[in-house]
Design an enzyme around this catalytic site. Structure first.
Site, short mmCIF file in Angstrom:
data_model
loop_
_atom_site.label_atom_id
_atom_site.label_comp_id
_atom_site.label_asym_id
_atom_site.label_seq_id
_atom_site.Cartn_x
_atom_site.Cartn_y
_atom_site.Cartn_z
N SER A 275 0.70 -1.27 -0.06
CA SER A 275 -0.10 -0.07 -0.03
C SER A 275 0.79 1.11 -0.14
O SER A 275 1.89 1.24 0.54
CB SER A 275 -0.90 0.12 1.40
OG SER A 275 -1.41 1.34 1.34
N LYS A 281 0.00 -3.49 4.94
CA LYS A 281 -0.89 -4.09 4.37
C LYS A 281 -0.39 -5.26 3.41
O LYS A 281 0.65 -5.29 2.71
CB LYS A 281 -1.60 -2.98 3.31
CG LYS A 281 -2.32 -2.13 3.85
CD LYS A 281 -3.64 -2.79 4.41
CE LYS A 281 -4.69 -3.13 3.43
NZ LYS A 281 -5.44 -2.31 2.55
N ASN A 283 -2.20 -6.67 0.10
CA ASN A 283 -3.38 -6.61 -0.66
C ASN A 283 -3.67 -7.56 -1.79
O ASN A 283 -2.30 -8.21 -2.08
CB ASN A 283 -3.44 -5.26 -1.31
CG ASN A 283 -3.86 -4.08 -0.38
OD1 ASN A 283 -4.63 -4.19 0.78
ND2 ASN A 283 -3.07 -2.82 -0.49
N ARG A 314 -22.02 -7.78 -46.98
CA ARG A 314 -20.71 -7.28 -46.41
C ARG A 314 -21.42 -6.09 -45.32
O ARG A 314 -22.38 -5.42 -45.77
CB ARG A 314 -20.00 -6.71 -47.41
CG ARG A 314 -19.31 -7.16 -48.26
CD ARG A 314 -18.34 -7.97 -47.77
NE ARG A 314 -16.80 -7.59 -47.57
CZ ARG A 314 -16.14 -7.36 -48.35
NH1 ARG A 314 -16.22 -7.85 -49.73
NH2 ARG A 314 -14.90 -6.83 -48.22
#
Length: 444
Positions: A275, A281, A283, A314
């Protein structure tokens, strides 16, 4: 593709498949093969082939110039064929007359796409194989690892982490099968000429089509598919399905990574999952990519379905809308598969935390089993009411449910301590989980 975020959501080998230089190369492979096959059939002079083949090197062309010309022409094949013809003419004016003989722009672009589809699928194959192998190992390792089954994010009955992984494996196998089928159906030769009749080749069209497909290593389509795009849409759906299945795996793992749960963790690496504000952290990273890819894929796939009603022989814009969508789906699928393989191969599993979390609800998930055990004696309705009241008491008093039940005369009259203990043993409340696991492993 963003240079900054492309490596997060994509995968280099598949990104390369859909890079501009490789796209040119795929289209030029069509042009070179077309010339060789037509010479063998006697439609163009043998002497024209060396000059055409030599000019079909994508490194000979300026992508910037072709991009500017594409803006005016409406598709990249028109300026590419002009540039190819000019280069051939410089080497052999006679050979230049036979460049792109009898083909149309969409033949070049669609066949080039078919070649890229085959190449991209092959580039993804190792990641898909790693996912299957990693899940098989997790199933075998954690066949009996107890954990809480969760419904609507709440504890339900006990299950095993092995069974959860078996569910993931069963889903990914299905997604793999669907993707293989869709790739095989979509990656076909496109060769129809201006309006899908190959009229410019008179009656030689069918004599050219089969050897051209063989030369390129592609199946021959029954007829040109210029404005019939169901196989492309199906491929997009199969890619989105594959991404969605990986998203389910990623979401489950991310939920189990929550601080309050702490049952699984993505493999750690330097600089991964930190973080910018909070040093502590860890994560989720790969699982975030899986979730993001799963959120993007349905919208991309829906574009391919939205453009299915194409006009006559087309399309007016429908075909053109595919050009960036299908490569984006492949990039997302490859990136998701790469992250999933890395996550599953290094997944950290805290079996002790799984077992501890199973005990958080004070035995409440076993209420159903006790109810069924008492039902023959008390009747199902009365047994249900009795255990429901006891469960509320256990919650209110924060006491194990088994303690509450041991104080209930109506319970102990029919269930002794051993019987109650057996009903609260999670290893005995797994039903046929092991049998389901065996089924999945047997299908390997």
């Amino acid at each position: 593709m963003s240079e900054l975020t492309g490596r997060l959501f994509g995968e280099p080998t598949v990104d390369t498949v859909f890079a501009d230089r490789n796209r040119l190369g795929a289209m030029l492979r069509f042009e070179a093969a077309l010339a060789r096959v037509q010479a063998e059939a006697g439609l163009i002079p043998d002497e024209a082939v060396p000059a055409i083949a030599a000019a079909c090197d994508p490194d000979l062309y300026d992508i910037g110039q072709l991009a500017e010309a594409t803006r005016l022409a409406g598709n990249p094949a028109i300026p590419l064929v002009k540039a190819l013809t000019a280069r051939v003419k410089a080497a052999s004016p006679e050979a230049a007359r036979f460049v792109h003989w009898g083909a149309t722009s969409q033949d070049v672009i669609d066949t080039g796409l078919a070649l890229q589809i085959v190449e991209a699928d092959a580039a993804m194959a190792p990641f898909r194989a790693r996912i299957t192998a990693a899940l098989t190992t997790l199933i075998q390792t954690h066949r009996d690892t107890l954990m809480a089954g969760r419904t609507l994010l709440q504890h339900a009955l006990p299950t095993t982490f092995g069974l959860k992984c078996a569910g993931w494996l069963d889903s990914i196998r299905y997604a793999d099968q669907r993707l293989t089928q869709a790739v095989n159906a979509a990656a076909r030769l496109q060769f129809g000429g201006a309006a899908g009749t190959l009229a410019s080749l008179d009656d030689a069209g069918l004599r050219i089509s089969a050897p051209l497909a063989e030369a390129l290593g592609l199946p021959e389509a029954a007829l040109p598919w210029h404005a019939r795009r169901e196989r492309i849409a199906d491929l997009g759906a199969a890619l989105a399905l594959h991404i969605g299945v990986l998203g389910k795996i990623g979401r489950d793992i991310a939920l189990m990574m929550q601080t309050e749960v702490g049952e699984t963790f993505e493999p750690a690496a330097a600089g991964k999952g930190g973080s910018s504000a909070m040093p502590h952290k860890r994560n989720p990273v790969g699982t975030v990519v899986l979730a993001a890819a799963a959120a993007r894929a349905p919208g991309l796939a829906s574009t391919l379905f939205a453009v299915l009603p194409q006009e006559h022989e087309r399309a007016v814009g429908g075909w053109h809308a595919e050009w960036e969508v299908l490569p984006d789906l492949f990039r997302l699928a490859a990136g998701a598969a790469s992250h999933a393989a890395e996550i599953l191969e290094g997944l950290e599993v805290d079996a002790d935390r799984m077992r501890a979390n199973l005990d958080l609800t004070q035995g409440l998930p076993f209420a159903e089993g006790v109810t069924l055990a008492l039902a023959p004696a008390l009747g199902k309705a009365e047994a249900h009411a009795l255990i429901e009241a006891a469960s509320k008491t256990a919650v209110a008093e924060r006491r194990p449910l088994i303690e509450i039940l041991k104080s209930q005369p109506q319970v102990v009259a029919h269930l002794d301590d051993a019987a109650l203990s057996a009903l609260f043993d999670p290893s005995r409340r797994l039903g046929v989980a092991s049998g389901f696991i065996d089924r999945v492993l047997k299908d390997d």
